[in-house]
Scaffold this motif. Structure first.
Motif, PDB file in Angstrom:
ATOM      1  N   GLY A 700      -6.821  26.265  -9.777  1.00  0.00           N
ATOM      2  CA  GLY A 700      -5.771  26.166  -8.763  1.00  0.00           C
ATOM      3  C   GLY A 700      -5.415  24.773  -8.315  1.00  0.00           C
ATOM      4  N   ILE A 701      -6.115  23.741  -8.795  1.00  0.00           N
ATOM      5  CA  ILE A 701      -5.787  22.353  -8.437  1.00  0.00           C
ATOM      6  C   ILE A 701      -4.630  21.880  -9.324  1.00  0.00           C
ATOM      7  CG2 ILE A 701      -6.694  20.020  -8.168  1.00  0.00           C
ATOM      8  CD1 ILE A 701      -8.070  22.116  -6.408  1.00  0.00           C
ATOM      9  N   PRO A 702      -3.582  21.266  -8.757  1.00  0.00           N
ATOM     10  CA  PRO A 702      -2.442  20.833  -9.583  1.00  0.00           C
ATOM     11  C   PRO A 702      -2.870  19.912 -10.722  1.00  0.00           C
ATOM     12  CG  PRO A 702      -1.907  20.669  -7.251  1.00  0.00           C
ATOM     13  CD  PRO A 702      -3.366  20.984  -7.325  1.00  0.00           C
ATOM     14  N   TRP A 703      -2.229  20.091 -11.877  1.00  0.00           N
ATOM     15  CA  TRP A 703      -2.546  19.251 -13.036  1.00  0.00           C
ATOM     16  C   TRP A 703      -2.145  17.802 -12.780  1.00  0.00           C
ATOM     17  CZ3 TRP A 703      -5.379  19.225 -17.272  1.00  0.00           C
ATOM     18  CH2 TRP A 703      -5.120  18.250 -18.228  1.00  0.00           C
ATOM     19  N   ASN A 704      -0.918  17.585 -12.283  1.00  0.00           N
ATOM     20  CA  ASN A 704      -0.475  16.226 -11.949  1.00  0.00           C
ATOM     21  C   ASN A 704      -0.973  15.903 -10.545  1.00  0.00           C
ATOM     22  OD1 ASN A 704       0.841  13.805 -11.481  1.00  0.00           O
ATOM     23  ND2 ASN A 704       2.732  14.453 -12.493  1.00  0.00           N
ATOM     24  N   LEU A 705      -2.212  15.445 -10.483  1.00  0.00           N
ATOM     25  CA  LEU A 705      -2.868  15.256  -9.202  1.00  0.00           C
ATOM     26  C   LEU A 705      -2.267  14.091  -8.417  1.00  0.00           C
ATOM     27  CD1 LEU A 705      -5.017  16.742  -7.707  1.00  0.00           C
ATOM     28  CD2 LEU A 705      -6.757  15.297  -8.772  1.00  0.00           C
ATOM     29  N   ALA A 706      -1.851  13.039  -9.107  1.00  0.00           N
ATOM     30  CA  ALA A 706      -1.247  11.888  -8.419  1.00  0.00           C
ATOM     31  C   ALA A 706       0.045  12.302  -7.718  1.00  0.00           C
ATOM     32  CB  ALA A 706      -0.988  10.759  -9.413  1.00  0.00           C
ATOM     33  N   GLN A 707       0.857  13.080  -8.402  1.00  0.00           N
ATOM     34  CA  GLN A 707       2.107  13.565  -7.809  1.00  0.00           C
ATOM     35  C   GLN A 707       1.817  14.442  -6.583  1.00  0.00           C
ATOM     36  OE1 GLN A 707       4.327  16.345 -10.228  1.00  0.00           O
ATOM     37  NE2 GLN A 707       6.287  15.556  -9.510  1.00  0.00           N
ATOM     38  N   PHE A 708       0.828  15.308  -6.706  1.00  0.00           N
ATOM     39  CA  PHE A 708       0.468  16.191  -5.594  1.00  0.00           C
ATOM     40  C   PHE A 708      -0.032  15.385  -4.399  1.00  0.00           C
ATOM     41  CE2 PHE A 708      -3.075  18.328  -3.431  1.00  0.00           C
ATOM     42  CZ  PHE A 708      -2.381  19.376  -2.841  1.00  0.00           C
ATOM     43  N   LEU A 709      -0.889  14.400  -4.631  1.00  0.00           N
ATOM     44  CA  LEU A 709      -1.434  13.598  -3.537  1.00  0.00           C
ATOM     45  C   LEU A 709      -0.345  12.774  -2.855  1.00  0.00           C
ATOM     46  CD1 LEU A 709      -4.776  12.452  -5.200  1.00  0.00           C
ATOM     47  CD2 LEU A 709      -4.499  14.188  -3.424  1.00  0.00           C
ATOM     48  N   ASP A 710       0.600  12.255  -3.635  1.00  0.00           N
ATOM     49  CA  ASP A 710       1.737  11.541  -3.037  1.00  0.00           C
ATOM     50  C   ASP A 710       2.583  12.477  -2.181  1.00  0.00           C
ATOM     51  OD1 ASP A 710       1.080   9.085  -4.096  1.00  0.00           O
ATOM     52  OD2 ASP A 710       2.289   9.337  -5.899  1.00  0.00           O
ATOM     53  N   TYR A 711       2.704  13.716  -2.608  1.00  0.00           N
ATOM     54  CA  TYR A 711       3.410  14.727  -1.819  1.00  0.00           C
ATOM     55  C   TYR A 711       2.695  14.956  -0.476  1.00  0.00           C
ATOM     56  CZ  TYR A 711       4.433  19.533  -0.319  1.00  0.00           C
ATOM     57  OH  TYR A 711       4.732  20.644   0.424  1.00  0.00           O
ATOM     58  N   CYS A 712       1.363  15.004  -0.508  1.00  0.00           N
ATOM     59  CA  CYS A 712       0.590  15.176   0.731  1.00  0.00           C
ATOM     60  C   CYS A 712       0.728  13.959   1.651  1.00  0.00           C
ATOM     61  CB  CYS A 712      -0.880  15.417   0.402  1.00  0.00           C
ATOM     62  SG  CYS A 712      -1.186  17.002  -0.403  1.00  0.00           S
ATOM     63  N   VAL A 713       0.915  12.780   1.070  1.00  0.00           N
ATOM     64  CA  VAL A 713       1.195  11.593   1.887  1.00  0.00           C
ATOM     65  C   VAL A 713       2.546  11.762   2.579  1.00  0.00           C
ATOM     66  CG1 VAL A 713       1.653   9.110   1.803  1.00  0.00           C
ATOM     67  CG2 VAL A 713      -0.233  10.065   0.475  1.00  0.00           C
ATOM     68  N   GLU A 714       3.535  12.235   1.853  1.00  0.00           N
ATOM     69  CA  GLU A 714       4.851  12.512   2.456  1.00  0.00           C
ATOM     70  C   GLU A 714       4.757  13.531   3.581  1.00  0.00           C
ATOM     71  OE1 GLU A 714       7.478  11.873  -1.665  1.00  0.00           O
ATOM     72  OE2 GLU A 714       7.267  13.859  -0.747  1.00  0.00           O
ATOM     73  N   ARG A 715       3.864  14.492   3.443  1.00  0.00           N
ATOM     74  CA  ARG A 715       3.696  15.549   4.445  1.00  0.00           C
ATOM     75  C   ARG A 715       2.833  15.107   5.615  1.00  0.00           C
ATOM     76  NH1 ARG A 715       7.369  16.490   4.302  1.00  0.00           N
ATOM     77  NH2 ARG A 715       7.036  17.945   6.005  1.00  0.00           N
ATOM     78  N   ARG A 716       2.432  13.848   5.654  1.00  0.00           N
ATOM     79  CA  ARG A 716       1.625  13.288   6.731  1.00  0.00           C
ATOM     80  C   ARG A 716       0.281  14.000   6.868  1.00  0.00           C
ATOM     81  NH1 ARG A 716       1.839   8.811   8.683  1.00  0.00           N
ATOM     82  NH2 ARG A 716       1.309   9.493  10.783  1.00  0.00           N
ATOM     83  N   LEU A 717      -0.284  14.377   5.730  1.00  0.00           N
ATOM     84  CA  LEU A 717      -1.631  14.951   5.709  1.00  0.00           C
ATOM     85  C   LEU A 717      -2.633  13.955   5.138  1.00  0.00           C
ATOM     86  CD1 LEU A 717      -0.711  18.519   4.403  1.00  0.00           C
ATOM     87  CD2 LEU A 717      -1.260  17.870   6.760  1.00  0.00           C
ATOM     88  N   LEU A 718      -2.164  13.090   4.257  1.00  0.00           N
ATOM     89  CA  LEU A 718      -2.995  12.048   3.648  1.00  0.00           C
ATOM     90  C   LEU A 718      -2.346  10.689   3.860  1.00  0.00           C
ATOM     91  CD1 LEU A 718      -3.916  13.608   0.159  1.00  0.00           C
ATOM     92  CD2 LEU A 718      -5.286  13.675   2.249  1.00  0.00           C
ATOM     93  N   LEU A 719      -3.154   9.650   3.705  1.00  0.00           N
ATOM     94  CA  LEU A 719      -2.677   8.270   3.666  1.00  0.00           C
ATOM     95  C   LEU A 719      -3.031   7.696   2.301  1.00  0.00           C
ATOM     96  CD1 LEU A 719      -4.004   6.988   7.127  1.00  0.00           C
ATOM     97  CD2 LEU A 719      -1.747   7.919   6.637  1.00  0.00           C
ATOM     98  N   ARG A 720      -2.213   6.806   1.807  1.00  0.00           N
ATOM     99  CA  ARG A 720      -2.485   6.185   0.512  1.00  0.00           C
ATOM    100  C   ARG A 720      -2.522   4.674   0.655  1.00  0.00           C
ATOM    101  NH1 ARG A 720       1.572   5.938  -4.775  1.00  0.00           N
ATOM    102  NH2 ARG A 720       0.653   4.025  -5.583  1.00  0.00           N
ATOM    103  N   VAL A 721      -3.577   4.052   0.114  1.00  0.00           N
ATOM    104  CA  VAL A 721      -3.682   2.600   0.039  1.00  0.00           C
ATOM    105  C   VAL A 721      -4.028   2.254  -1.404  1.00  0.00           C
ATOM    106  CG1 VAL A 721      -4.853   0.536   0.859  1.00  0.00           C
ATOM    107  CG2 VAL A 721      -4.461   2.436   2.431  1.00  0.00           C
ATOM    108  N   GLY A 722      -3.071   1.678  -2.139  1.00  0.00           N
ATOM    109  CA  GLY A 722      -3.273   1.408  -3.560  1.00  0.00           C
ATOM    110  C   GLY A 722      -3.415   2.713  -4.323  1.00  0.00           C
ATOM    111  N   GLY A 723      -4.524   2.871  -5.031  1.00  0.00           N
ATOM    112  CA  GLY A 723      -4.777   4.118  -5.755  1.00  0.00           C
ATOM    113  C   GLY A 723      -5.741   5.032  -5.024  1.00  0.00           C
TER     114      GLY A 723
END
Length: 742
Positions: A700-723
């Motif tokens: 159930g974890i998305p295959w394109n994990l980087a895209q998913f995590l960037d989406y969560c940053v947009e949703r204000r659930l995660l923060l991203r610094v570099g990689g």
């Protein structure tokens, strides 16, 4: 400089940060002339113009400008929400709503002036450079630490060769016996690169120019927090300046005082007046009257049963209440509030609304709202990430550092190992067939039917070795089915060693990139000579044992004949095989062992040279990635290495192997073995990572994990610094970690 240029070659993609770094404005303080003068005076008074020639100040300047300042300002900007949330206030205004009390040597010095910079408190003579920042969850401890860090870094940039302030996460302190000084050095090399041979960071600590800003002491858990507190006290006894940030309740629970820390800034709960001012600044003044009239909300102003401040006394949760409040859906608890915030951020209406508001946004993680993952998948994936971070005492998530032990179900672990074994059978069998078959078959003996049989046989042999990676693990896996059958038939419980450690899960290391470099003598000793000698001795021992066994059989027969001729039944009948071997060892086989060792010595030398060449090539062509600047950076570099070795392998096959199936000269045989080992060692980490990602995708974890995590940053659930990715707040991390899969 002769240093690793990970920092020097970094690029800052966030234009807001570039503008800020250029001096347009500061995040944590008004970038006025008066404030800058105040900061400069404090830096010069506390640290002076050290200018030690033993310190690489140029490297320190790069670290501050390329890494620390952008990271701090991005985190502050994300935390304060200047981009896509309604709270549009500066940090100084936010901190003015939170009472900060000062304690020095256990004496209360009252409430600090909210209009003063935090660096002014830190620069007091009676604090002497050692400060604690304490507060309740969500009170703004990390935000306060980040604001102090920005002011210190800004002062260090304006006053070169004075001090180098660096942020650290204490959650990464994993070895209970490791000193804080050793841990700081290890973290600096791991996060910021640098040439270990030059001992850059060791000199920073020796010359006392590093200012450690330590966050997350409470994230270690009570027992490990106690041990870390002891280590911090030892470190602070001889080190002049350090800042530590911790939750107040957890700090008190340890019941250990940091005696060398003379000052403590305690962030206090919001008062009624502060809450009203806070709501007014957010254009929601009417919400205060709603809170007073609503019994559920009014209850959230009171102390909890665990004597924690009421939820609405904490700035983070007041902000969340503003975002999610709905009269038809009253808020009953902290978990309820966080769940409503998550539901709001993932709701389709809010996502569509944000896209309409930000039409000028160049790029979204997903092209349309319809392409974005379902909220169930988002929630369950974030629960898995949070649980992984908590179990491994981490605060940041990197895609290339995903490990097989992150699979928390035995079924998924077996799926991963079996998939890895099957893939290794095919790849190692093919490589071994291409490399070995031409060496053992002439063109007269060769038949195309040998190829599939060879791939299967060699693949099973080498695939099992590669998948288990050690003799002990291989033996454990071989006996596992027999022990399972025995336990099932006799209704016994499976031994804990087999229950816990089978299937075998080894770590994946894709932290190297394909680079031509000149290794140091230390690298040659540790990465080339020592492993080559170890492997050579191991293989020689195996061959010697086999030869010893074969050569000792005639002597064993002779021994039996001698025993029969003596008619000594006691010695003949009751001696075990092991005893006979011991007697033979004492009576003459010692010299046989010496003879075999001398005979096999040239083979050992050949093995050392052969594996030395393999190790040397890998050291010459690889470089460790010290810092991840983009998601999937390690995996992308690994794919480059796979592509390069694949081209070499294909060219070599068509040049030598398939054109003529003849026994090649000796140097061609060596080339075959070298290329075969290199191919397997380069393919293996990528194969393991892809197998792991496939199993995660199936779960159930998305295959394109980087895209998913960037989406969560947009949703204000995660923060991203570099990689690197982290949750918006520790409370959100804890909430997801304690949740169950949806």
């Amino acid at each position: 400089m002769g240093q690793n240029q990970d920092i020097g070659n970094s690029s800052l993609e966030n234009t807001d940060i570039n503008q800020t770094q250029a001096g347009r404005d500061a995040v944590s303080f008004q970038n006025s002339q008066d404030n800058q003068v105040t900061i400069n005076n404090i830096i010069l008074r506390m640290f002076g113009k050290l200018g030690s020639p033993q310190v690489d100040w140029e490297w320190g300047k790069l670290l501050l400008e390329k890494k620390q300042l952008p990271d701090i300002r991005q985190r502050l900007t994300d935390t304060l929400g200047r981009k896509r949330i309604s709270m549009d206030v500066s940090l100084q205004e936010q901190l003015s709503w939170v009472n900060r009390t000062l304690q020095i040597d256990d004496q209360d010095y009252g409430t600090l002036d909210a209009n003063k910079l935090l660096i002014e408190t830190y620069g007091r003579d009676d604090i002497a450079g050692k400060l604690l920042i304490l507060g309740a969850p969500g009170a703004g401890k990390t935000t306060a630490l980040l604001s102090l860090a920005e002011q210190l870094v800004e002062g260090a940039r304006k006053n070169p060769q004075t001090v180098i302030p660096v942020l650290f996460e204490l959650s990464t302190w994993r070895d209970d016996n490791q000193s804080i000084e050793q841990w700081l050095i290890e973290q600096l090399y791991e996060l910021h690169g640098g040439n270990r041979k030059s001992k850059i960071y060791e000199r920073w600590l020796e010359q006392r120019v590093l200012l450690p800003l330590l966050d997350g002491l409470d994230e270690l858990g009570l027992e490990r927090q106690k041990k870390c507190t002891f280590k911090l006290e030892e470190f602070a006894q001889h080190y002049p300046h350090v800042v530590v940030c911790c939750r107040m309740k957890e700090f008190a629970a340890v019941n250990l005082k940091l005696k060398t820390f003379r000052g403590a800034v305690c962030l206090q709960p919001l008062s009624d007046i502060q809450i009203q001012n806070y709501l007014h600044s957010l254009n929601h003044s009417e919400l205060w009257s709603v809170i007073q009239k609503n019994a559920d909300l009014e209850k959230l102003l009171e102390l909890t049963s665990e004597d924690d401040p009421g939820l609405l006394r904490v700035p983070l949760f007041v902000k969340l209440v503003v975002d999610v409040y709905n009269p038809k859906q009253p808020i009953s608890s902290k978990a309820d509030l966080l769940e409503k915030y998550i539901d709001r951020q993932l709701s389709k209406d809010i996502r569509e609304q944000e896209r309409r508001k930000e039409k000028e946004k160049a790029k979204w993680a997903y092209k349309t709202v319809e392409h974005e993952p379902h909220w169930r998948q988002t929630s369950s994936s974030l629960i898995w990430i949070a649980q992984v971070l908590k179990e491994n005492y981490k605060t940041e998530f990197l895609i290339e550092q995903i490990q097989p032990n992150y699979l928390n179900k035995k079924l998924h672990q077996w799926q991963y190992w079996l998939l890895l074994f099957i893939v290794n059978i095919l790849i190692s069998g093919t490589i071994a067939t291409v490399i070995i078959l031409p060496l053992v078959l002439t063109e007269y003996l060769f038949s195309w039917s040998f190829i599939p049989n060879s791939i299967l046989v060699l693949g099973l042999f080498f695939g099992f070795i590669i998948s288990t990676e050690s003799k002990a693990d291989g033996a454990l896996l071989i006996i596992y089915p027999f022990v399972c059958c025995f336990c099932f038939l006799f209704k016994k419980e499976l031994p804990i060693e087999l229950k816990k450690y089978v299937p075998i899960l080894h770590d994946i290391d894709i932290s190297y990139r394909f680079r031509l470099r000149i290794p140091s003598l230390k690298d040659l000793r540790i990465k080339v000579f020592q492993p080559s000698l170890t492997i050579a001795i191991m293989l020689t021992k195996l061959m010697a044992i086999l030869a010893f066994t074969i050569m000792s059989i005639p002597l064993m027969i002779l021994y039996e004949i001698l025993e029969l001729s003596r008619y000594d039944k006691n010695n003949f009948i009751f001696l075990s095989t092991i005893q006979k071997m011991q007697i033979l060892d004492q009576e003459g086989l010692y010299w046989l062992k010496i003879f075999i060792a001398i005979t096999f010595f040239p083979i050992t030398i050949i093995y050392v040279i052969l594996f030395g060449i393999i190790s040397l090539i890998s050291v010459l062509l690889s470089e460790k990635i010290e810092t991840s600047y983009t998601p999937n950076q390690g995996l992308q570099e690994a794919f480059k290495a796979v592509f390069f070795i694949s081209i070499i392998l294909i060219l070599y096959i068509f040049s030598f192997s398939f054109l003529s199936f003849q026994i090649q000269p000796m140097y061609y045989k060596i080339i075959n073995i070298v290329i075969g080992f290199l191919a397997c060692s380069i393919y293996l980490p990528v194969i393991k990572h892809l197998c792991l990602r496939f199993v995660l995708w199936q779960s159930g974890i998305p295959w394109n994990l980087a895209q998913f995590l960037d989406y969560c940053v947009e949703r204000r659930l995660l923060l991203r610094v570099g990689g690197r990715y982290r949750f918006l707040h520790r409370e959100l991390l804890d909430h997801f970690a304690q949740s169950h899969h949806v």
